[in-house]
Design a protein around this motif. Structure first.
Motif, PDB file in Angstrom:
ATOM      1  N   PHE A   1      16.406  74.952  94.192  1.00 21.78           N
ATOM      2  CA  PHE A   1      17.760  75.487  94.044  1.00 21.78           C
ATOM      3  C   PHE A   1      17.732  76.860  93.385  1.00 21.78           C
ATOM      4  O   PHE A   1      18.410  77.791  93.820  1.00 21.78           O
ATOM      5  CB  PHE A   1      18.610  74.522  93.225  1.00 21.78           C
TER       6      PHE A   1
ATOM      7  N   SER B   1      26.926  86.816 100.576  1.00 21.16           N
ATOM      8  CA  SER B   1      26.196  86.345 101.745  1.00 21.16           C
ATOM      9  C   SER B   1      25.286  85.216 101.279  1.00 21.16           C
ATOM     10  O   SER B   1      24.439  85.416 100.392  1.00 21.16           O
ATOM     11  CB  SER B   1      25.349  87.471 102.356  1.00 21.16           C
ATOM     12  N   MET B   2      25.437  84.036 101.853  1.00 19.51           N
ATOM     13  CA  MET B   2      24.608  82.912 101.442  1.00 19.51           C
ATOM     14  C   MET B   2      23.166  83.060 101.933  1.00 19.51           C
ATOM     15  O   MET B   2      22.262  82.376 101.451  1.00 19.51           O
ATOM     16  CB  MET B   2      25.205  81.597 101.963  1.00 19.51           C
ATOM     17  N   LYS B   3      22.943  83.971 102.875  1.00 23.77           N
ATOM     18  CA  LYS B   3      21.576  84.233 103.342  1.00 23.77           C
ATOM     19  C   LYS B   3      20.858  85.220 102.434  1.00 23.77           C
ATOM     20  O   LYS B   3      19.668  85.099 102.177  1.00 23.77           O
ATOM     21  CB  LYS B   3      21.600  84.767 104.773  1.00 23.77           C
TER      22      LYS B   3
ATOM     23  N   SER C   1      16.620  79.524  95.731  1.00 24.45           N
ATOM     24  CA  SER C   1      17.393  79.628  96.961  1.00 24.45           C
ATOM     25  C   SER C   1      18.469  80.706  96.822  1.00 24.45           C
ATOM     26  O   SER C   1      18.883  81.054  95.724  1.00 24.45           O
ATOM     27  CB  SER C   1      18.052  78.293  97.297  1.00 24.45           C
TER      28      SER C   1
ATOM     29  N   PHE D   1      24.943  82.766  93.658  1.00 24.52           N
ATOM     30  CA  PHE D   1      26.377  82.570  93.834  1.00 24.52           C
ATOM     31  C   PHE D   1      26.917  81.574  92.817  1.00 24.52           C
ATOM     32  O   PHE D   1      27.947  81.819  92.173  1.00 24.52           O
ATOM     33  CB  PHE D   1      26.663  82.090  95.256  1.00 24.52           C
ATOM     34  N   VAL D   2      26.240  80.471  92.650  1.00 25.41           N
ATOM     35  CA  VAL D   2      26.669  79.459  91.678  1.00 25.41           C
ATOM     36  C   VAL D   2      26.607  80.030  90.263  1.00 25.41           C
ATOM     37  O   VAL D   2      27.505  79.811  89.446  1.00 25.41           O
ATOM     38  CB  VAL D   2      25.803  78.193  91.798  1.00 25.41           C
TER      39      VAL D   2
ATOM     40  N   LEU E   1      21.500  80.380  97.308  1.00 26.57           N
ATOM     41  CA  LEU E   1      22.723  79.779  96.787  1.00 26.57           C
ATOM     42  C   LEU E   1      22.827  79.918  95.275  1.00 26.57           C
ATOM     43  O   LEU E   1      23.932  80.015  94.722  1.00 26.57           O
ATOM     44  CB  LEU E   1      22.776  78.297  97.185  1.00 26.57           C
TER      45      LEU E   1
ATOM     46  N   GLY F   1      21.990  86.087  99.236  1.00 27.56           N
ATOM     47  CA  GLY F   1      22.111  85.757  97.832  1.00 27.56           C
ATOM     48  C   GLY F   1      22.753  86.849  96.992  1.00 27.56           C
ATOM     49  O   GLY F   1      22.500  86.951  95.789  1.00 27.56           O
TER      50      GLY F   1
ATOM     51  N   THR G   1      35.720  84.530 105.323  1.00 22.21           N
ATOM     52  CA  THR G   1      34.799  84.729 104.216  1.00 22.21           C
ATOM     53  C   THR G   1      34.776  86.218 103.933  1.00 22.21           C
ATOM     54  O   THR G   1      33.917  86.961 104.392  1.00 22.21           O
ATOM     55  CB  THR G   1      33.385  84.222 104.579  1.00 22.21           C
TER      56      THR G   1
END
Length: 273
Positions: free
Chosen positions: A18, A100-102, A21, A26-27, A23, A104, A64
């Motif tokens: 995690f 962008s989740m790709k 990654s 963003f979190v 993601l 980061g 988005t």
């Protein structure tokens, strides 16, 4: 015992995956900025003057496009130094392009995105002597008004990314000024449309800086760092006697269509009372 050890190893592996990654940034951004923004809101001009101001975030649209929520930042001290006026207070509400989740990171850094280098939100400015910042004889002072977004871009955004002072650029040309506009239930707004040339946010990360906690670390290809780009600006400005505060709603985006879309779908649905 072996079963517990296996579970611990599996959990540890999941945590590692995690953290590395796209993601995770963003979190982390959501967590850090929700707390940090909340702290600043407690000390904001809204809290001091009893102003209820709520601007929709990216969750209010189907696309988005923007970050989920609008943040608050009190910038009085650095703004005082910037304009050399110790009697002024500034609270900024702002939002930036979605992650962008790709990659980061925010599309703020993506020169190929229509949301590149874009922001929207509001500035609240107050002077201790009771005079209206950004207005002269009741009329919008365009040069004084431009000081706030210039300060915001130079000092609060690009400076932390590493833009040298000698390379800073912020050119503001008014294309249309409309007075006595009705907006958010109030008459008497000044509406400004402008062409701007400002430094772009695209750059190569040479280390970790504090701003990456909210935007993520830039991960897009860069041909030339901080290359100036043409932008479109939209500003609504009005002085409120009851709060002794000038309020400016703004959108800065790559196209006029995008500024209008942000105004129609987000800014014009703000609550101010």
């Amino acid at each position: 015992m072996k079963k517990k050890l296996g579970i611990m190893l599996a959990v540890g592996l999941c945590l590692i995956l995690f953290v590395v990654s796209p993601l995770f940034p963003f979190v982390r951004s959501l967590t850090v900025m929700s707390v940090y923004s909340g702290m600043h809101r407690q000390e904001s001009l809204m809290r001091q003057e009893g102003i209820r101001l709520k601007i929709p975030g990216g969750l209010s649209t189907r696309e988005t496009d923007w970050y989920p929520f609008v943040m608050t930042f009190n910038a009085s001290e650095p703004f005082q130094r910037f304009i050399q006026d110790p009697g002024v207070k500034l609270t900024i509400l702002y939002n930036f392009p979605a992650f962008s989740m790709k990659k980061g990171c925010s599309r703020l850094f993506d020169p190929a995105s229509p949301y590149y280098n874009s922001f929207y939100g509001a500035y609240l400015v107050q002077r201790e002597d009771g005079s209206a910042f950004g207005f002269t004889d009741g009329k919008l002072d365009l040069d004084q008004t431009a000081l706030v977004p210039c300060f915001d871009f130079w000092e609060l955004v690009l400076d932390d990314f590493g833009l040298p002072d000698a390379d800073k650029q912020f050119d503001w040309q008014i294309t249309k000024l409309t007075e006595n506009v009705s907006y958010l239930g109030y008459d008497g707004w000044s509406r400004v449309e402008a062409d701007l040339t400002v430094n772009g946010a695209a750059h190569r990360a040479s280390g970790f800086v504090q701003s990456y906690l909210q935007y993520g670390t830039p991960a897009y290809p860069v041909s030339e760092e901080f290359q100036p780009v043409p932008m479109k600006g939209l500003v609504y400005g009005r002085y409120f006697d009851e709060w002794n505060t000038s309020i400016f709603f703004y959108v800065l985006a790559t196209t006029e269509e995008l500024t209008q879309k942000c105004d129609e779908e987000i800014l014009s649905r703000s609550v101010l009372e």
